[in-house]
Write a protein that holds these residues in place. Structure first.
Motif, PDB file in Angstrom:
ATOM      1  N   ILE A 180       0.849  -1.203   0.000  1.00 45.63           N
ATOM      2  CA  ILE A 180       0.000   0.000   0.000  1.00 45.63           C
ATOM      3  C   ILE A 180       0.882   1.250   0.000  1.00 45.63           C
ATOM      4  CG2 ILE A 180      -1.563   1.393   1.419  1.00 45.63           C
ATOM      5  CD1 ILE A 180      -2.843  -1.276   2.301  1.00 45.63           C
ATOM      6  N   ARG A 181       1.902   1.258   0.850  1.00 47.94           N
ATOM      7  CA  ARG A 181       2.801   2.412   0.901  1.00 47.94           C
ATOM      8  C   ARG A 181       3.517   2.576  -0.450  1.00 47.94           C
ATOM      9  NH1 ARG A 181       6.024   5.211   4.533  1.00 47.94           N
ATOM     10  NH2 ARG A 181       4.215   5.200   5.934  1.00 47.94           N
ATOM     11  N   LEU A 182       3.935   1.474  -1.065  1.00 46.98           N
ATOM     12  CA  LEU A 182       4.605   1.555  -2.360  1.00 46.98           C
ATOM     13  C   LEU A 182       3.668   2.109  -3.432  1.00 46.98           C
ATOM     14  CD1 LEU A 182       6.518  -1.856  -2.266  1.00 46.98           C
ATOM     15  CD2 LEU A 182       7.545   0.428  -2.151  1.00 46.98           C
ATOM     16  N   ALA A 183       2.419   1.680  -3.406  1.00 47.66           N
ATOM     17  CA  ALA A 183       1.448   2.162  -4.394  1.00 47.66           C
ATOM     18  C   ALA A 183       1.093   3.626  -4.172  1.00 47.66           C
ATOM     19  CB  ALA A 183       0.181   1.310  -4.351  1.00 47.66           C
ATOM     20  N   SER A 184       1.259   4.113  -2.943  1.00 47.52           N
ATOM     21  CA  SER A 184       0.860   5.486  -2.621  1.00 47.52           C
ATOM     22  C   SER A 184       1.773   6.537  -3.250  1.00 47.52           C
ATOM     23  CB  SER A 184       0.833   5.682  -1.101  1.00 47.52           C
ATOM     24  OG  SER A 184       2.145   5.704  -0.555  1.00 47.52           O
ATOM     25  N   THR A 185       2.867   6.108  -3.875  1.00 43.90           N
ATOM     26  CA  THR A 185       3.699   7.078  -4.586  1.00 43.90           C
ATOM     27  C   THR A 185       2.949   7.701  -5.756  1.00 43.90           C
ATOM     28  OG1 THR A 185       4.640   5.314  -5.954  1.00 43.90           O
ATOM     29  CG2 THR A 185       5.841   5.923  -3.949  1.00 43.90           C
ATOM     30  N   GLN A 186       1.874   7.035  -6.204  1.00 47.80           N
ATOM     31  CA  GLN A 186       1.068   7.583  -7.299  1.00 47.80           C
ATOM     32  C   GLN A 186      -0.401   7.731  -6.933  1.00 47.80           C
ATOM     33  OE1 GLN A 186       1.074   5.282 -10.938  1.00 47.80           O
ATOM     34  NE2 GLN A 186      -0.663   6.423 -11.777  1.00 47.80           N
ATOM     35  N   LEU A 187      -0.939   6.768  -6.157  1.00 48.11           N
ATOM     36  CA  LEU A 187      -2.386   6.704  -5.942  1.00 48.11           C
ATOM     37  C   LEU A 187      -2.784   7.169  -4.543  1.00 48.11           C
ATOM     38  CD1 LEU A 187      -3.177   3.216  -7.545  1.00 48.11           C
ATOM     39  CD2 LEU A 187      -3.148   5.466  -8.654  1.00 48.11           C
ATOM     40  N   HIS A 188      -3.990   7.731  -4.453  1.00 46.49           N
ATOM     41  CA  HIS A 188      -4.594   8.091  -3.169  1.00 46.49           C
ATOM     42  C   HIS A 188      -4.976   6.809  -2.426  1.00 46.49           C
ATOM     43  CE1 HIS A 188      -7.603   9.687  -0.332  1.00 46.49           C
ATOM     44  NE2 HIS A 188      -7.081  10.878  -0.534  1.00 46.49           N
ATOM     45  N   PRO A 189      -4.902   6.802  -1.089  1.00 46.61           N
ATOM     46  CA  PRO A 189      -5.236   5.578  -0.353  1.00 46.61           C
ATOM     47  C   PRO A 189      -6.659   5.068  -0.616  1.00 46.61           C
ATOM     48  CG  PRO A 189      -4.932   7.476   1.123  1.00 46.61           C
ATOM     49  CD  PRO A 189      -4.390   7.856  -0.198  1.00 46.61           C
ATOM     50  N   PHE A 190      -7.613   5.950  -0.915  1.00 43.46           N
ATOM     51  CA  PHE A 190      -8.967   5.491  -1.200  1.00 43.46           C
ATOM     52  C   PHE A 190      -9.013   4.673  -2.491  1.00 43.46           C
ATOM     53  CE2 PHE A 190     -11.355   9.091   1.253  1.00 43.46           C
ATOM     54  CZ  PHE A 190     -10.753   8.654   2.419  1.00 43.46           C
TER      55      PHE A 190
ATOM     56  N   CYS B 276      -9.917   4.372   6.645  1.00 47.41           N
ATOM     57  CA  CYS B 276      -9.145   5.056   7.689  1.00 47.41           C
ATOM     58  C   CYS B 276      -7.767   4.426   7.845  1.00 47.41           C
ATOM     59  CB  CYS B 276      -9.895   5.007   9.022  1.00 47.41           C
ATOM     60  SG  CYS B 276     -11.391   6.003   9.092  1.00 47.41           S
ATOM     61  N   GLY B 277      -7.735   3.093   7.852  1.00 49.54           N
ATOM     62  CA  GLY B 277      -6.466   2.391   8.015  1.00 49.54           C
ATOM     63  C   GLY B 277      -5.509   2.635   6.862  1.00 49.54           C
ATOM     64  N   PHE B 278      -6.023   2.618   5.622  1.00 51.73           N
ATOM     65  CA  PHE B 278      -5.169   2.876   4.464  1.00 51.73           C
ATOM     66  C   PHE B 278      -4.635   4.303   4.497  1.00 51.73           C
ATOM     67  CE2 PHE B 278      -6.053  -0.501   1.032  1.00 51.73           C
ATOM     68  CZ  PHE B 278      -6.135  -1.507   1.985  1.00 51.73           C
ATOM     69  N   TRP B 279      -5.495   5.256   4.890  1.00 52.17           N
ATOM     70  CA  TRP B 279      -5.044   6.646   4.985  1.00 52.17           C
ATOM     71  C   TRP B 279      -3.905   6.755   6.000  1.00 52.17           C
ATOM     72  CZ3 TRP B 279      -4.126  10.511   8.345  1.00 52.17           C
ATOM     73  CH2 TRP B 279      -4.027  11.809   7.838  1.00 52.17           C
ATOM     74  N   ALA B 280      -4.054   6.081   7.131  1.00 58.73           N
ATOM     75  CA  ALA B 280      -3.016   6.138   8.166  1.00 58.73           C
ATOM     76  C   ALA B 280      -1.714   5.512   7.680  1.00 58.73           C
ATOM     77  CB  ALA B 280      -3.507   5.431   9.426  1.00 58.73           C
ATOM     78  N   ILE B 281      -1.799   4.386   6.973  1.00 63.40           N
ATOM     79  CA  ILE B 281      -0.595   3.718   6.462  1.00 63.40           C
ATOM     80  C   ILE B 281       0.167   4.618   5.505  1.00 63.40           C
ATOM     81  CG2 ILE B 281       0.174   1.862   4.912  1.00 63.40           C
ATOM     82  CD1 ILE B 281      -1.989   0.097   6.225  1.00 63.40           C
TER      83      ILE B 281
ATOM     84  N   ASP C 256       4.690  14.436  19.342  1.00 63.55           N
ATOM     85  CA  ASP C 256       3.807  15.478  18.814  1.00 63.55           C
ATOM     86  C   ASP C 256       2.521  14.862  18.283  1.00 63.55           C
ATOM     87  OD1 ASP C 256       5.679  17.361  19.431  1.00 63.55           O
ATOM     88  OD2 ASP C 256       6.570  17.404  17.407  1.00 63.55           O
ATOM     89  N   PHE C 257       1.393  15.458  18.662  1.00 66.94           N
ATOM     90  CA  PHE C 257       0.089  14.948  18.248  1.00 66.94           C
ATOM     91  C   PHE C 257      -0.212  15.402  16.822  1.00 66.94           C
ATOM     92  CE2 PHE C 257      -4.486  15.508  17.733  1.00 66.94           C
ATOM     93  CZ  PHE C 257      -4.930  14.234  18.054  1.00 66.94           C
ATOM     94  N   SER C 258      -0.861  14.534  16.056  1.00 67.92           N
ATOM     95  CA  SER C 258      -1.303  14.892  14.709  1.00 67.92           C
ATOM     96  C   SER C 258      -2.689  14.311  14.493  1.00 67.92           C
ATOM     97  CB  SER C 258      -0.332  14.344  13.654  1.00 67.92           C
ATOM     98  OG  SER C 258      -0.453  12.940  13.549  1.00 67.92           O
ATOM     99  N   PRO C 259      -3.514  14.953  13.650  1.00 70.62           N
ATOM    100  CA  PRO C 259      -4.858  14.435  13.377  1.00 70.62           C
ATOM    101  C   PRO C 259      -4.836  13.014  12.826  1.00 70.62           C
ATOM    102  CG  PRO C 259      -4.634  16.685  12.568  1.00 70.62           C
ATOM    103  CD  PRO C 259      -3.258  16.234  12.980  1.00 70.62           C
ATOM    104  N   GLY C 260      -3.735  12.648  12.162  1.00 68.16           N
ATOM    105  CA  GLY C 260      -3.641  11.306  11.612  1.00 68.16           C
ATOM    106  C   GLY C 260      -3.753  10.222  12.668  1.00 68.16           C
ATOM    107  N   VAL C 261      -3.330  10.545  13.884  1.00 64.54           N
ATOM    108  CA  VAL C 261      -3.435   9.590  14.980  1.00 64.54           C
ATOM    109  C   VAL C 261      -4.901   9.250  15.254  1.00 64.54           C
ATOM    110  CG1 VAL C 261      -3.067   9.292  17.456  1.00 64.54           C
ATOM    111  CG2 VAL C 261      -1.253  10.249  16.035  1.00 64.54           C
ATOM    112  N   LEU C 262      -5.775  10.248  15.203  1.00 63.79           N
ATOM    113  CA  LEU C 262      -7.205  10.009  15.429  1.00 63.79           C
ATOM    114  C   LEU C 262      -7.801   9.138  14.330  1.00 63.79           C
ATOM    115  CD1 LEU C 262      -8.440  13.532  16.611  1.00 63.79           C
ATOM    116  CD2 LEU C 262      -7.955  11.507  17.994  1.00 63.79           C
TER     117      LEU C 262
END
Length: 311
Positions: A37-47, A94-99, A154-160
């Protein structure tokens, strides 16, 4: 103890260990999925990655129909499948976005707040008995996760977003365990994947970009690893308690932490190693203890009267 009782106890213990091994295999598959998923994210949105994971995952799941025949799709639980799939797709997005947007180790570590929710849900919804020693092991495993996450950072919205995925994943685990009481594991996998494809198409269309080059390999592998991991996960939950098995999937944490370090230059430090060691120790104890209890429950009718604190 008669030979029959001894054999029955051994079979029960073997079933627990089989469930443990299936959950370990599931953790490895899902860990590999996170990497691609991380490798594919170089081009594609997680959704969009989520949509292709489901599309190709369905392609890998369709042979189940050849194995079992159309009767596999016969069910009286379609509404529960729909509910489980709706929760699951939100958790997946949500999980893909976080990854994609958090360090791999942090994203996956945050997903392991799931066992806390699963344990509570397994008690309240499934009526499973979770005794003091398993509560302790789960708690220790969660402490290991916290060491990896280091809440003081440091807190980030991604954690939520990652925590939302974890909470919804717990509901998915409970629903699968409930379905597995009457449904075949392969039916759960096939129905879920069938429903996930249209559910994930809408979000993907908002951010659509046609994959190019090696990205096709990564999204195909995401489908394969996702479906294979799901198959192992569903079979494991068919054989064992959700509250016992979910902590075992902690193995995914050190796997993706190592991949993040080797492939994406993400820091691998003493905190991650310490947390992973605590998680591993807790998982080994849980598997060992449950195998013992499974054997004793068959061979010793009085075990059910033992005080919970001793078990």
């Amino acid at each position: 103890m008669s030979p029959v009782e001894s054999a029955a106890g051994s079979r029960a213990a073997a079933a627990v260990w089989k469930a443990v091994l299936l959950m370990l295999a599931s953790a490895c598959m899902f860990g590999c999925m996170a990497v691609v998923i991380r490798l594919a994210s170089t081009q594609l949105h997680p959704f969009e990655i989520a949509f292709f994971r489901n599309l190709f995952g369905l392609a890998f799941a369709l042979p189940l129909l050849l194995r079992h025949g159309p009767g596999l799709l016969k069910t009286s639980k379609l509404s529960l499948y729909a509910f489980r799939s709706a929760i699951g797709i939100v958790s997946m997005l949500c999980g893909f976005w976080a990854i994609v947007n958090l360090p791999l180790a942090q994203a996956v570590s945050l997903s392991y707040s799931t066992p806390l929710f699963v344990t509570i849900g397994a008690v309240l919804v499934l009526g499973e008995v979770v005794r003091a020693r398993r509560w302790t092991a789960v708690g220790l495993g969660f402490i290991g996760v916290l060491l990896i996450v280091r809440p003081g950072a440091d807190f980030s919205p991604g954690v939520l977003v990652a925590l939302c995925a974890a909470a919804l994943s717990a509901a998915v685990a409970i629903s699968i365990k409930f379905l597995s009481r009457t449904e075949k594991a392969d039916a759960i996998v096939l129905y879920t994947t069938l429903l996930w494809v249209p559910l994930s198409l809408g979000p993907a269309l908002w951010v659509w970009e046609t994959p190019q080059g090696i990205i096709w390999l990564w999204i195909v592998l995401a489908g394969f690893f996702g479906t294979a991991g799901h198959m192992c996960w569903a079979r494991a939950l068919k054989l064992g308690d959700a509250s016992m098995l979910t902590p075992i999937s902690f193995l995914q944490v050190p796997l993706v932490a190592a991949a993040g370090y080797l492939l994406f230059d993400e820091r691998l430090d003493l905190w991650i190693g310490t947390g992973a060691a605590i998680i591993f120790t807790a998982n080994v104890y849980i598997a060992h203890r449950e195998a013992q209890l499974a054997r004793r429950a068959v061979t010793d009718p009085d075990i059910s009267s033992e005080p919970p604190a001793t078990r």
